[in-house]
Design a protein around this motif. Structure first.
Motif, mmCIF file in Angstrom:
data_model
loop_
_atom_site.group_PDB
_atom_site.id
_atom_site.type_symbol
_atom_site.label_atom_id
_atom_site.label_comp_id
_atom_site.label_asym_id
_atom_site.label_seq_id
_atom_site.Cartn_x
_atom_site.Cartn_y
_atom_site.Cartn_z
ATOM 1 N N THR A 223 -25.324 -158.775 34.802
ATOM 2 C CA THR A 223 -25.232 -158.028 33.542
ATOM 3 C C THR A 223 -23.903 -157.296 33.436
ATOM 4 O OG1 THR A 223 -27.621 -157.673 33.648
ATOM 5 C CG2 THR A 223 -26.393 -156.382 32.051
ATOM 6 N N THR A 241 -21.546 -149.599 29.907
ATOM 7 C CA THR A 241 -21.992 -150.009 31.247
ATOM 8 C C THR A 241 -22.805 -148.926 31.947
ATOM 9 O OG1 THR A 241 -20.002 -149.172 32.362
ATOM 10 C CG2 THR A 241 -19.908 -151.424 31.473
ATOM 11 N N ILE A 244 -26.507 -149.694 32.459
ATOM 12 C CA ILE A 244 -26.899 -150.931 33.136
ATOM 13 C C ILE A 244 -27.435 -150.651 34.534
ATOM 14 C CG2 ILE A 244 -26.029 -153.110 34.090
ATOM 15 C CD1 ILE A 244 -24.127 -153.271 31.732
ATOM 16 N N GLY A 248 -31.108 -151.214 34.630
ATOM 17 C CA GLY A 248 -31.175 -152.554 35.197
ATOM 18 C C GLY A 248 -31.804 -152.582 36.564
ATOM 19 N N ALA A 316 -26.297 -153.606 25.839
ATOM 20 C CA ALA A 316 -26.114 -153.793 27.278
ATOM 21 C C ALA A 316 -27.426 -153.598 28.021
ATOM 22 C CB ALA A 316 -25.057 -152.826 27.804
ATOM 23 N N LEU A 319 -29.639 -156.606 27.432
ATOM 24 C CA LEU A 319 -29.188 -157.738 28.251
ATOM 25 C C LEU A 319 -29.651 -157.569 29.690
ATOM 26 C CD1 LEU A 319 -27.492 -160.322 28.547
ATOM 27 C CD2 LEU A 319 -25.494 -158.863 28.963
ATOM 28 N N ALA A 320 -29.564 -156.351 30.208
ATOM 29 C CA ALA A 320 -30.022 -156.093 31.579
ATOM 30 C C ALA A 320 -31.506 -156.395 31.728
ATOM 31 C CB ALA A 320 -29.737 -154.638 31.949
ATOM 32 N N ILE A 323 -32.165 -160.260 31.642
ATOM 33 C CA ILE A 323 -31.829 -160.874 32.927
ATOM 34 C C ILE A 323 -32.844 -160.479 34.002
ATOM 35 C CG2 ILE A 323 -30.095 -160.889 34.774
ATOM 36 C CD1 ILE A 323 -27.969 -160.748 32.592
#
Length: 744
Positions: A223, A241, A244, A248, A316, A319-320, A323
């Motif tokens: 990510t 970021t 994340i 994440g 972001a 997206l984390a 994934i």
């Protein structure tokens, strides 16, 4: 969906080395690309549609030098002596000389003893020396973009301040060199360490505890690299970021924990490991997919705020999570296949290992029986605790200050010598749409601002123009720039009122010119305003979409309603606890109290709502799974709680640990964010999801799982319960060499 995920789980288990190799290859390829392309994050900051953004756009065009300097490093050294700075001339001169040696100083000669400057140029005295001569300012301008400053630069500057502090002279700093972003590391490592310990306790084995860590590292790495690479194509700010690693790591480990736990349960039913992996991904994987979807919806909805950096943070984070879900349903079964019969070895003596029969007593089973025996007192008790915790919320204040804790001493000196607003100037831009002369309009604006309260520089207030003659930039100017210094705090209500008064005057200006207010103070105020106005639309979008998702998952109206209302209780309790500690200063966790950061409410709601629905899905889908397979309503709550409580509790402890670790930061804002997220997970997971929700579902009985027929026909049947999978016979282990009984 469950059947498709079942096949995916078996496929990835069977082709384990290809799947693991593909994940590793993706990380390596992205790392090589990032290194080769060297993308850089954007430095421009915009707030589309706001008055401050329009002002900054005009400054960028007509006052490029001043605008450029706003983006460059600007730092102030504040010196103070009770007996007067004139008695410390030698010490201050040495300080100024050493400051001139800092990297890429724009005008070294401007870095001078404020007493000397005031004596040489009386017109400048008020800007560098307090009226009583006890506080002075040394300005440092560097030809370095603010975001390029490093922790080493900050350390060098702090050493400089410390070197000349003493002998009755106080030396402090504020500005760019005191606001350098310090990269994390300790928080993430501590979060990983605690997560590993929790998973050892949850699984009773070392290797199984290690598997979720692997997926967390790979998921966050991919990510981070993808977001960094995207900066080569589009404007992305580094703030995107920050979420994340925090989110994440937590969701990757949580989702992996859920899949591995279900795999262990399926192994206990007998049959091959491949089939057990398929059943785990088909059942628990379905819950993971829908839990992830709720988090993606919640954080993606941050886009409704209309602030680019918050939108980027939401994307972001989404997206984390995507994934993390992909890792849970592909990488986890592949790793389980790679470790084979050693996945739950070595066993840790004295810990439950998850292979005990369902009839074996456990804390989860005991508590579930007690909870379902007296559901009403438990539900009321849980809500009362949250209501008490929420009481301080009535005093909640929101702010958007940009100073750090390291600047606190300097800001106190500034307040004493010059007023709090000396570093929070409002930048007024006066322009003519037709390119005409703005002299009259600029003079009128200056005259009007001088009549307003909370203006510190009325005696020196003037304007500069963009005229072609550098010696007389006012001549022929089509745009004027006025710097207004407020007397009181830049983030205080008085300065907010001053800005509103200037903007109100702009709408009634008789000269036909356009007047906009920009600068960091105005930007922060506009951010707060946009965040406040976006909170209700954000809640409507998030709750509405999540409610639909939960209806699809649970085939019920009441269960999603309970989940949503319960979340509101936990959020209010979190705000109350955060106000009590950070705004009111209880428990002494922070040195300097401050209002809650303005974006905390909307950010926390987005992240925690998604996580809350994670736990709702993880715990309650097992209850529904038992109920739809003809288990009585009350008994289904007990069985679902018995199977899910340990996993949800472990996941919540991991999430709390990851968030709470950010309280190690020296910055109060980071501490506040970490505490608020950790507290929200605690309140929601342990009180709402594990006490109130099962208690209310027990009280509702069969009614909890009802859905109107017409609505049932409209909603897609995703088979989260894995009904199709249960029809598949449990096949024996295909490889005789693996042993006859499956030993976990």
């Amino acid at each position: 969906m469950a059947l498709w995920l079942y096949r995916l789980g078996r496929f990835t288990f069977r082709h384990k080395w290809w799947i693991i190799g593909a994940w590793v290859a993706i990380v390596v390829a992205l790392g090589v690309l990032t290194s080769a392309l060297a993308p850089k994050f954007a430095t421009d900051f915009s707030l589309p549609g706001t008055d401050s953004d329009r002002a900054m756009s005009v400054m960028k065009t007509d006052f490029p030098a001043q605008n450029d300097q706003l983006l460059k490093a600007s730092t102030t050294i504040v010196v103070q002596a009770d007996d007067g700075l004139a008695n410390h001339t030698e010490q201050i001169d040495a300080l100024a000389a050493k400051a001139r040696t800092l990297p890429e100083v724009v005008d070294p000669q401007a870095i001078a003893n404020p007493v000397t400057v005031a004596e040489a140029n009386p017109a400048m005295a008020a800007r560098v020396l307090s009226p009583d001569g006890t506080v002075g300012l040394i300005q440092i301008q560097q030809d370095i973009p603010r975001q390029d400053l490093t922790p080493a630069d900050m350390a060098e500057f702090e050493d400089l301040l410390a070197e000349f502090r003493g002998n009755g002279l106080q030396v402090e700093g504020t500005g760019a060199l005191m606001q350098v972003f310090e990269p994390g590391g300790a928080a993430e490592l501590l979060g990983f360490a605690i997560a590993f310990i929790v998973m050892i306790v949850a699984f009773g084995a070392l290797i199984a505890a290690f598997i979720p860590i692997v997926t967390g590292v790979l998921g966050v790495g991919i990510t981070m690299l993808l977001v960094t690479l995207s900066a080569k194509i589009i404007d992305v700010q580094q703030s995107a970021t920050t979420i994340i690693t925090m989110l994440g790591i937590a969701v990757s480990i949580d989702y992996a924990l859920f899949i591995v736990s279900r795999y262990r349960s399926e192994l206990n039913l007998g049959g091959s490991r491949e089939a057990a992996a398929g059943r785990a991904v088909g059942t628990a994987g379905s819950a993971v997919c829908f839990a992830g979807l709720t988090v993606v919806v919640a954080v993606s909805a941050l886009a409704v705020v209309g602030i680019p950096f918050i939108t980027q943070m939401g994307i972001a984070a989404a997206l984390a999570v995507v994934i993390a879900v992909l890792g849970a349903i592909t990488l986890i079964p592949a790793l389980l296949g790679a470790f084979g019969r050693f996945a739950f070895k070595p066993r840790i003596p004295g810990l439950h290992h998850g292979d005990e029969p369902d009839s074996a007593p456990s804390n989860g089973l005991r508590f579930a029986r007690q909870l379902t025996r007296h559901p009403l007192p438990w539900a009321i008790g849980g809500l009362v605790v949250l209501v008490i915790a929420a009481i301080p919320m009535t005093n909640m204040e929101l702010g958007m200050g940009s100073t750090t804790d390291k600047e606190y001493a300097a800001t106190q000196l500034l307040q004493h010598g010059f007023g709090e607003g000396v570093n929070g100037a409002l930048m007024i831009v006066v322009s003519d749409a037709d390119g005409g002369n703005v002299t009259t309009a600029a003079d009128d604006v200056v005259a009007h601002v001088k009549t307003l309260d909370n203006v510190a520089n009325t005696t020196t207030l003037t304007w500069i123009g963009n005229g072609a003659n550098p010696a007389n930039p006012q001549a022929g100017a089509t745009t004027a720039l006025i710097s207004v210094i407020p007397e009181l705090s830049p983030s205080g209500p008085e300065t907010q009122h001053l800005m509103e008064q200037i903007r109100e005057y702009a709408t009634t200006s008789p000269d036909g010119a356009t007047v906009n207010v920009g600068g960091q103070t105005a930007i922060m105020a506009d951010i707060s305003s946009k965040l406040s106005s976006a909170l209700i639309p954000f809640l409507v979008v998030v709750v509405g979409l999540a409610f639909i998702i939960l209806m699809i998952v649970f085939r019920s109206l009441l269960v999603p309603l309970i989940a949503t209302v319960g979340f509101l209780f936990s959020v209010c309790a979190t705000f109350g606890a955060t106000v009590w500690i950070f705004q009111e200063g209880h428990w002494g966790l922070i040195a300097h109290t401050k209002p809650l950061i303005a974006f905390l409410p909307i950010f926390m709601v987005g992240v925690v709502f998604g996580l809350a629905m994670d736990y709702q899905v993880f715990l309650v889908t097992r209850m529904r799974e038992e109920y739809v397979h003809d288990v009585p309503a009350k008994e289904s709550v007990i069985i679902g709680y018995q199977h899910g409580a340990r996993v949800v509790a472990s996941a919540a402890v991991i999430m709390i640990s990851v968030f709470a670790a950010f309280m190690l930061s020296s910055d109060t804002t980071a501490k506040m964010m970490g505490f608020a997220l950790a507290a929200a997970v605690f309140f929601d997971a342990f009180i709402i999801r594990m006490v109130v929700v099962p208690a209310v579902i027990t009280l509702l009985g069969d009614a909890a799982w009802k859905l109107p027929g017409w609505l049932n026909r409209l909603l897609p049947d995703v088979d989260v319960e894995g009904t199709a999978i249960r029809k598949i016979p449990i096949e024996p282990e295909a490889d005789p060499s693996a042993g006859q009984p499956v030993v976990v």
